[in-house]
Structure formats: structure tokens, C-alpha cells
Design an enzyme around this catalytic site. Structure first.
Site, mmCIF file in Angstrom:
data_model
loop_
_atom_site.group_PDB
_atom_site.id
_atom_site.type_symbol
_atom_site.label_atom_id
_atom_site.label_comp_id
_atom_site.label_asym_id
_atom_site.label_seq_id
_atom_site.Cartn_x
_atom_site.Cartn_y
_atom_site.Cartn_z
ATOM 1 N N GLU A 277 37.655 40.953 34.368
ATOM 2 C CA GLU A 277 37.232 41.632 33.138
ATOM 3 C C GLU A 277 36.746 40.632 32.084
ATOM 4 O O GLU A 277 35.749 40.864 31.400
ATOM 5 C CB GLU A 277 38.371 42.482 32.562
ATOM 6 N N ASP A 358 33.264 38.751 39.533
ATOM 7 C CA ASP A 358 34.123 38.277 40.634
ATOM 8 C C ASP A 358 34.039 36.751 40.760
ATOM 9 O O ASP A 358 35.058 36.078 40.923
ATOM 10 C CB ASP A 358 33.693 38.914 41.966
HETATM 11 ZN ZN LIG Z 1 33.922 44.850 36.986
#
Ligand SMILES: [Zn+2]
Length: 410
Positions: A277, A358
Site C-alpha cells: 500500500e 508489489d
Molecule cells: Zn494494490
């Protein structure tokens, strides 16, 4: 163009869109039983796998029924001049265009919501219940509905009234003023969503001192991210499904963790989800998304302004008196092929952003914990591990679990 031709185009768009959509879902369903890829072999045990299989099939069947019902209803409404009928009702109450528009959309929205409520009730209290996801009570379900209606009437009705007023005062230029209004509203909502809207439905409490909080803080310090607002939301009062998200920006930014996420994951896995996030935030995805959706809104409003004054739109729906609201309904359908395309582009970009977030989590924290958290989240929501390429391309805002893990292992 004649009203008849416009009407035929509208009906054709509705039917073709339905057929394409059903075909994509059919393709997807054909791959429900595909062998699970090696990298995902440890997501489910045998029993959970069977459970996930029947969950997918049940949802597929149910969505076939609901979407067929809804297209039949929509077609009937268009063919039997439903909009002219509702327009007549609205006009019997007032001569004021703003009031007429509000009554018109009020009837359409409320009517369609009431008709579809039995379906969402069944989805929640029969399907989700059977697989152990539903935690909501019937009382809460209906209270949520009422609150949702209240918000739509207040916010939706308010914005709609101002837009019609812009249209009355500025004619073709209304799109510019509406664009500014929506822009201001979007920024306002992005900042205050968590403090104004969320509390109506959920309780948010600051994350308490402890192992998790210090782990999060030490990560935030390490990457130089100022993070003083971490909240836990009581998602468990509605569903066992877990989530985490970022909201707001600047001084208003906060991380919200579902209590279900904290229950399901280990400390390091939660930090990994959080790192993802933070990645979205650091890579400016929040701003880029807001900027792009504003551009898109401006584009759509501009195209709308070219058509809205044309009485052919109203005549196509058999309405005698041309009006903003009838034009809007016809335009909404005529524009849907274009919004389909922009939707695909936005999903494509969103999947790119997911990879970037990611990668950020992998580089600044580690890949192993993110991989295991993604696997657990997939397992706990019985998600489909073998979606078809076409549905991923058209509808997925996130890459598939396999794609994400393959990328993280690079
Ligand atoms: Zn995401």
C-alpha cells in the site's frame, strides 16, 4: 439520424454488451477445473479446493440468473416506453426542471434498487452464508440499505440538482462547470471519505500499541514514510473477507486495516501488505488515478454536451418533451461502448500499478511474506486460481495470483 434508428442502436448496444459479457463469463467458467499451477499448489488443501470449486460455480450460476433478469427488465423498460411513463409521473408533480429530474432519477434508482434487493439478499444470506463469509445480520443489511439511500439522495441528488441548474444557466457550457464541480467533489471526497462516510457504516479505531504497531512503524521509518494514522476497521461485522487500503493524501492520509486481516495474517505478512500500500502512495498512483479519472470525466462530459441538447435522444425513448434527464439516459447507453474501452485501459493501468506496488514491497521489505499473505487472502476468499485470460484482460483490476507471485519471485 431518426429517433427510430437511435432506438435500434440503443437496444443493439444493450444486447451485444450482454452477449459479449456472458460469453466471457462462459469462457471463464470452462476453465474452473483447470489444473492448479505448481506455484499455487499449496493455496488450498483438497477439501478447501472442492469448496472453492462449488463457490465459483454457484456464483457463476447466480450471476447468470441475475444478469438475465436485469437485461430482460431493461429491455422491457425501453420497449414499453417506461422512461416516458416515469417522465409523465415526475411532470405531474412539478413544472420545475430540477425537481422533475430529481423525481425522475429518484424513481428509477429507488425502483431498480428495490427490484434487485432480493438478489443481493440471497447473495448475502444464502450463498455467502453457506460458505461462511457472511457475518451481517438481516437488520444490519437493511439499515445499510437505508443509509445508502439516504446518502444517494443527499449527495447524488444534490450534485444532480446543481448540474441541471448549470445546464439551465449556461447551456452547452454546462459541461465545464460540471467538470469543475466533480473535480472539487472528488478531491474533497478523497480527503474526507474516511472521516465523513466510513463512520456511517463502520467503526475505525487507532491501531493499539504492540508488536504489530512497532513492526509497522519500524518499516515506515526505514523507508522514510510519515505514517501516524493507522486504523483498524471492524469489517468482521459484515464479512470474513479481509482487506487493507490507503485513503486520503497529505495530512489526511491514513492506512486502514480490516480486523479480519489482522486475525488472518502474521505480523510480517501484514507489514508486507502495508508495504504494498505504501508502494502505491510512493509511486504516486493515488494522484495519477485521480488525475486520469478527472480527464476522463471531462472528456465524457464534453461529449455529453454535444448530444444532450438534441431532441432525437428524447424522441428515441418516445418522450415528447426533450429534457436533460431523458437525454442523459439515452446518452448513457450510447456512450457505454466507449466507457467499456476506457474501462479496459484503466484496468490495464491498474494492473501495472499493482506490479509496481508489489515490486516496491519486495525491494523495501521482502517477497516471501507478501507471497504468503497473498496466498492466505486468496484461500480465505475462496478465489479462482485459474481465471481465463479474457476476463483478466477485461475486468481484472489486479493481476492474477499466479502472475503476481511469478513477478515477485523474479
Ligand atoms: Zn494494490
Amino acid at each position: 439520424m431518426t429517433p427510430q434508428l437511435v432506438f435500434i442502436i440503443i437496444i443493439a448496444i444493450i444486447i451485444i454488451d450482454f452477449i459479449i459479457d456472458k460469453y466471457i463469463y462462459f469462457l471463464n467458467a470452462k476453465h474452473f477445473n483447470d489444473p492448479i499451477p505448481d506455484d499455487l499448489s499449496d493455496v488450498y488443501n483438497q477439501e478447501e479446493y472442492y469448496k472453492s470449486q462449488s463457490y465459483k460455480k454457484e456464483n457463476y450460476k447466480f450471476s447468470l440468473i441475475t444478469s438475465s433478469f436485469s437485461i430482460l427488465l431493461t429491455l422491457a423498460f425501453f420497449i414499453f416506453k417506461g422512461f416516458a411513463w416515469v417522465d409523465g409521473i415526475a411532470r405531474s408533480y412539478s413544472d420545475n426542471d430540477i425537481i422533475i429530474t430529481l423525481i425522475f432519477f429518484g424513481i428509477i434508482m429507488l425502483g431498480s434498487d428495490i427490484i434487485t434487493t432480493p438478489f443481493s439478499f440471497y447473495q448475502n444470506f444464502v450463498i455467502e452464508e453457506k460458505y461462511g463469509f457472511n457475518k451481517s445480520t438481516k437488520k444490519l443489511f437493511f439499515i445499510d440499505k437505508l443509509k445508502g439511500w439516504g446518502l444517494s439522495i443527499l449527495i447524488g441528488g444534490g450534485i444532480l440538482a446543481v448540474i441541471v441548474w448549470f445546464y439551465q444557466k449556461t447551456g452547452d457550457l454546462f459541461w465545464l462547470y460540471t467538470w469543475i464541480l466533480i473535480g472539487v467533489f472528488t478531491v474533497f471526497m478523497t480527503m474526507f471519505y474516511s472521516s465523513l462516510i466510513v463512520p456511517l457504516f463502520n467503526k475505525q479505531t487507532p491501531l493499539e500499541e504492540g508488536v504489530l504497531k512497532s513492526a509497522i512503524e519500524s518499516f515506515a521509518n526505514k523507508v522514510g514514510f510519515k505514517l501516524d494514522k493507522i486504523f483498524v476497521i471492524d469489517g468482521s461485522k459484515r464479512s470474513t473477507k479481509a482487506n487493507a487500503y490507503f485513503s486520503g493524501f497529505g495530512a489526511k492520509k491514513r492506512i486502514v486495516l480490516y480486523d479480519t486481516l489482522i486475525n488472518d495474517l502474521e505480523t510480517d505478512e501484514i507489514v508486507a501488505v502495508l508495504a504494498h500500500e505504501v508502494g502505491h502512495y510512493q509511486k504516486k498512483h493515488v494522484f495519477i488515478n485521480m488525475f486520469l479519472s478527472l480527464l476522463l470525466t471531462g472528456f465524457t462530459l464534453y461529449i455529453l454536451s454535444l448530444f444532450i441538447g438534441n431532441s432525437v435522444l428524447s424522441e428515441a425513448l418516445s418522450v415528447r418533451i426533450p429534457s436533460f434527464h431523458i437525454g442523459l439516459i439515452a446518452f448513457g447507453i450510447l456512450y457505454s461502448p466507449i466507457s467499456e474501452v476506457t474501462g479496459i485501459l484503466m484496468n490495464y493501468l491498474s494492473r501495472k500499478f499493482e506490479y509496481q506496488a508489489d515490486n516496491y514491497a519486495r525491494n523495501k521489505f521482502n517477497a516471501t511474506d507478501l507471497i504468503s499473505s497473498l496466498k492466505k487472502l486468496s484461500k480465505n476468499s475462496l478465489s479462482n486460481l485459474t481465471p481465463h485470460k479474457a476476463i483478466v484482460f477485461l475486468h481484472y483490476s489486479h493481476p492474477t495470483l499466479l502472475q503476481r507471485i511469478t513477478n515477485l519471485k523474479k
